[in-house]
Design a protein around this motif. Sequence first.
Motif, mmCIF file in Angstrom:
data_model
loop_
_atom_site.group_PDB
_atom_site.id
_atom_site.type_symbol
_atom_site.label_atom_id
_atom_site.label_comp_id
_atom_site.label_asym_id
_atom_site.label_seq_id
_atom_site.Cartn_x
_atom_site.Cartn_y
_atom_site.Cartn_z
ATOM 1 N N VAL A 163 -35.226 21.466 -20.206
ATOM 2 C CA VAL A 163 -34.304 21.820 -21.289
ATOM 3 C C VAL A 163 -33.056 22.500 -20.723
ATOM 4 O O VAL A 163 -31.932 22.227 -21.164
ATOM 5 N N ALA A 164 -33.250 23.370 -19.740
ATOM 6 C CA ALA A 164 -32.102 24.039 -19.120
ATOM 7 C C ALA A 164 -31.193 23.025 -18.429
ATOM 8 O O ALA A 164 -29.959 23.140 -18.480
ATOM 9 N N THR A 165 -31.786 22.022 -17.801
ATOM 10 C CA THR A 165 -30.993 20.981 -17.144
ATOM 11 C C THR A 165 -30.265 20.133 -18.180
ATOM 12 O O THR A 165 -29.117 19.720 -17.966
ATOM 13 N N ALA A 166 -30.910 19.877 -19.311
ATOM 14 C CA ALA A 166 -30.243 19.147 -20.398
ATOM 15 C C ALA A 166 -29.040 19.937 -20.903
ATOM 16 O O ALA A 166 -27.983 19.368 -21.204
ATOM 17 N N ARG A 167 -29.202 21.259 -20.990
ATOM 18 C CA ARG A 167 -28.081 22.108 -21.410
ATOM 19 C C ARG A 167 -26.938 22.008 -20.406
ATOM 20 O O ARG A 167 -25.769 21.894 -20.779
ATOM 21 N N LYS A 168 -27.278 22.039 -19.128
ATOM 22 C CA LYS A 168 -26.243 21.912 -18.097
ATOM 23 C C LYS A 168 -25.587 20.538 -18.154
ATOM 24 O O LYS A 168 -24.376 20.403 -17.952
ATOM 25 N N LEU A 169 -26.372 19.512 -18.454
ATOM 26 C CA LEU A 169 -25.808 18.169 -18.592
ATOM 27 C C LEU A 169 -24.770 18.122 -19.710
ATOM 28 O O LEU A 169 -23.728 17.474 -19.569
ATOM 29 N N SER A 170 -25.056 18.795 -20.812
ATOM 30 C CA SER A 170 -24.100 18.789 -21.922
ATOM 31 C C SER A 170 -22.794 19.466 -21.524
ATOM 32 O O SER A 170 -21.711 19.039 -21.942
ATOM 33 N N VAL A 171 -22.887 20.501 -20.696
ATOM 34 C CA VAL A 171 -21.673 21.166 -20.205
ATOM 35 C C VAL A 171 -20.893 20.226 -19.286
ATOM 36 O O VAL A 171 -19.661 20.112 -19.380
ATOM 37 N N VAL A 172 -21.614 19.544 -18.408
ATOM 38 C CA VAL A 172 -20.967 18.583 -17.506
ATOM 39 C C VAL A 172 -20.287 17.478 -18.309
ATOM 40 O O VAL A 172 -19.147 17.086 -18.020
ATOM 41 N N ILE A 173 -20.968 16.983 -19.321
ATOM 42 C CA ILE A 173 -20.413 15.913 -20.159
ATOM 43 C C ILE A 173 -19.123 16.369 -20.832
ATOM 44 O O ILE A 173 -18.138 15.624 -20.891
ATOM 45 N N TRP A 174 -19.109 17.598 -21.330
ATOM 46 C CA TRP A 174 -17.894 18.122 -21.969
ATOM 47 C C TRP A 174 -16.728 18.105 -20.985
ATOM 48 O O TRP A 174 -15.627 17.667 -21.322
ATOM 49 N N HIS A 175 -16.965 18.567 -19.770
ATOM 50 C CA HIS A 175 -15.888 18.626 -18.775
ATOM 51 C C HIS A 175 -15.401 17.229 -18.396
ATOM 52 O O HIS A 175 -14.183 17.001 -18.272
ATOM 53 N N LEU A 176 -16.325 16.295 -18.215
ATOM 54 C CA LEU A 176 -15.917 14.943 -17.821
ATOM 55 C C LEU A 176 -15.080 14.276 -18.903
ATOM 56 O O LEU A 176 -14.059 13.638 -18.609
ATOM 57 N N LEU A 177 -15.509 14.415 -20.148
ATOM 58 C CA LEU A 177 -14.779 13.778 -21.240
ATOM 59 C C LEU A 177 -13.453 14.485 -21.515
ATOM 60 O O LEU A 177 -12.438 13.835 -21.796
ATOM 61 N N MET A 178 -13.460 15.796 -21.425
ATOM 62 C CA MET A 178 -12.240 16.552 -21.708
ATOM 63 C C MET A 178 -11.181 16.333 -20.628
ATOM 64 O O MET A 178 -9.984 16.209 -20.926
ATOM 65 N N LYS A 179 -11.615 16.261 -19.383
ATOM 66 C CA LYS A 179 -10.669 16.151 -18.267
ATOM 67 C C LYS A 179 -10.447 14.715 -17.805
ATOM 68 O O LYS A 179 -9.575 14.464 -16.966
ATOM 69 N N GLY A 180 -11.248 13.781 -18.321
ATOM 70 C CA GLY A 180 -11.099 12.390 -17.908
ATOM 71 C C GLY A 180 -11.453 12.166 -16.453
ATOM 72 O O GLY A 180 -10.812 11.367 -15.763
ATOM 73 N N GLU A 181 -12.476 12.860 -15.987
ATOM 74 C CA GLU A 181 -12.879 12.770 -14.583
ATOM 75 C C GLU A 181 -14.300 12.225 -14.469
ATOM 76 O O GLU A 181 -15.076 12.270 -15.425
ATOM 77 N N SER A 182 -14.622 11.742 -13.273
ATOM 78 C CA SER A 182 -15.991 11.332 -12.972
ATOM 79 C C SER A 182 -16.756 12.519 -12.408
ATOM 80 O O SER A 182 -16.162 13.525 -12.001
ATOM 81 N N TYR A 183 -18.064 12.401 -12.374
ATOM 82 C CA TYR A 183 -18.915 13.470 -11.855
ATOM 83 C C TYR A 183 -18.616 13.688 -10.376
ATOM 84 O O TYR A 183 -18.585 12.736 -9.584
ATOM 85 N N ALA A 184 -18.387 14.939 -9.999
ATOM 86 C CA ALA A 184 -17.940 15.254 -8.638
ATOM 87 C C ALA A 184 -18.968 14.857 -7.580
ATOM 88 O O ALA A 184 -18.601 14.498 -6.458
ATOM 89 N N TRP A 185 -20.257 14.934 -7.932
ATOM 90 C CA TRP A 185 -21.309 14.619 -6.958
ATOM 91 C C TRP A 185 -21.940 13.258 -7.249
ATOM 92 O O TRP A 185 -23.115 13.037 -6.976
ATOM 93 N N ALA A 186 -21.135 12.366 -7.793
ATOM 94 C CA ALA A 186 -21.645 11.029 -8.111
ATOM 95 C C ALA A 186 -22.020 10.282 -6.836
ATOM 96 O O ALA A 186 -21.423 10.491 -5.774
ATOM 97 N N ARG A 187 -23.014 9.429 -6.959
ATOM 98 C CA ARG A 187 -23.415 8.559 -5.846
ATOM 99 C C ARG A 187 -22.828 7.178 -6.125
ATOM 100 O O ARG A 187 -23.297 6.463 -7.018
ATOM 101 N N PRO A 188 -21.786 6.793 -5.387
ATOM 102 C CA PRO A 188 -21.084 5.533 -5.677
ATOM 103 C C PRO A 188 -21.999 4.315 -5.734
ATOM 104 O O PRO A 188 -21.835 3.453 -6.603
ATOM 105 N N SER A 189 -22.960 4.246 -4.829
ATOM 106 C CA SER A 189 -23.845 3.077 -4.813
ATOM 107 C C SER A 189 -24.706 3.024 -6.071
ATOM 108 O O SER A 189 -24.925 1.948 -6.645
ATOM 109 N N LEU A 190 -25.176 4.191 -6.523
ATOM 110 C CA LEU A 190 -25.995 4.238 -7.733
ATOM 111 C C LEU A 190 -25.165 3.888 -8.961
ATOM 112 O O LEU A 190 -25.612 3.146 -9.841
#
Length: 222
Positions: free
Chosen positions: A175-202
Amino acid sequence: MKNVIQSILHSHLIPSCPHADLCGTKGRSWLSEQVVPQDERLAIDRHLREFDRLGEDLQVIERDLARSALADEGVKRLMTIPGVDMTVALAMKAAIGDVSRFDDPQKLVSYLGLNPSVRQSGPGPAYHGRITKQGRGHARGMLVEAAWAAARAPGPLRAFFLRVRARRGQHVAAVATARKLSVVIWHLLMKGESYAWARPSLHAKKLRDVELKAGSKALLQQ
């Protein structure tokens, strides 16, 4: 459908299908060998036809969703997050709508019901309890499932999950990780950015899977 067919077989003391998928090729071959009255055989065939029809309808829905995902930059950005696939990304975009209506990520957390409840009596200290579970329950549930998947992928989200799990247990950690995911989602959508630690191949594999579900590029341009 499978349960209905299985109940027909059980009513005639026929054991469960030895194959994993009763409606698959091997399962249907096994079904054809079972001896049942003619009316029951007709019922089984009717249920199999209905199963096939529903499968075709689901393929059309999945194709349309995949095309929508490929046409939405926000959805593709969310898919850079470990654990977030096409379905979760589309669901979050649909639940959130215009992200600018949330002034900060904590308001999105509250909207999804992932914020802890607070109890306080008079001037005494405040006590934090379970999450409120208010708001978008479907989106919240999908985020928790995404959190479990993210916890299996190398990166900051997994490290966070493991730290919380060591102190509070795996369910609280999810649940705590889901909460953190929602924060990450807000930042990505608000700033128009991709996840900083994304794995390009994945991420490329996710997009390829979506393209396959959507059909050929020629169809996408129609």
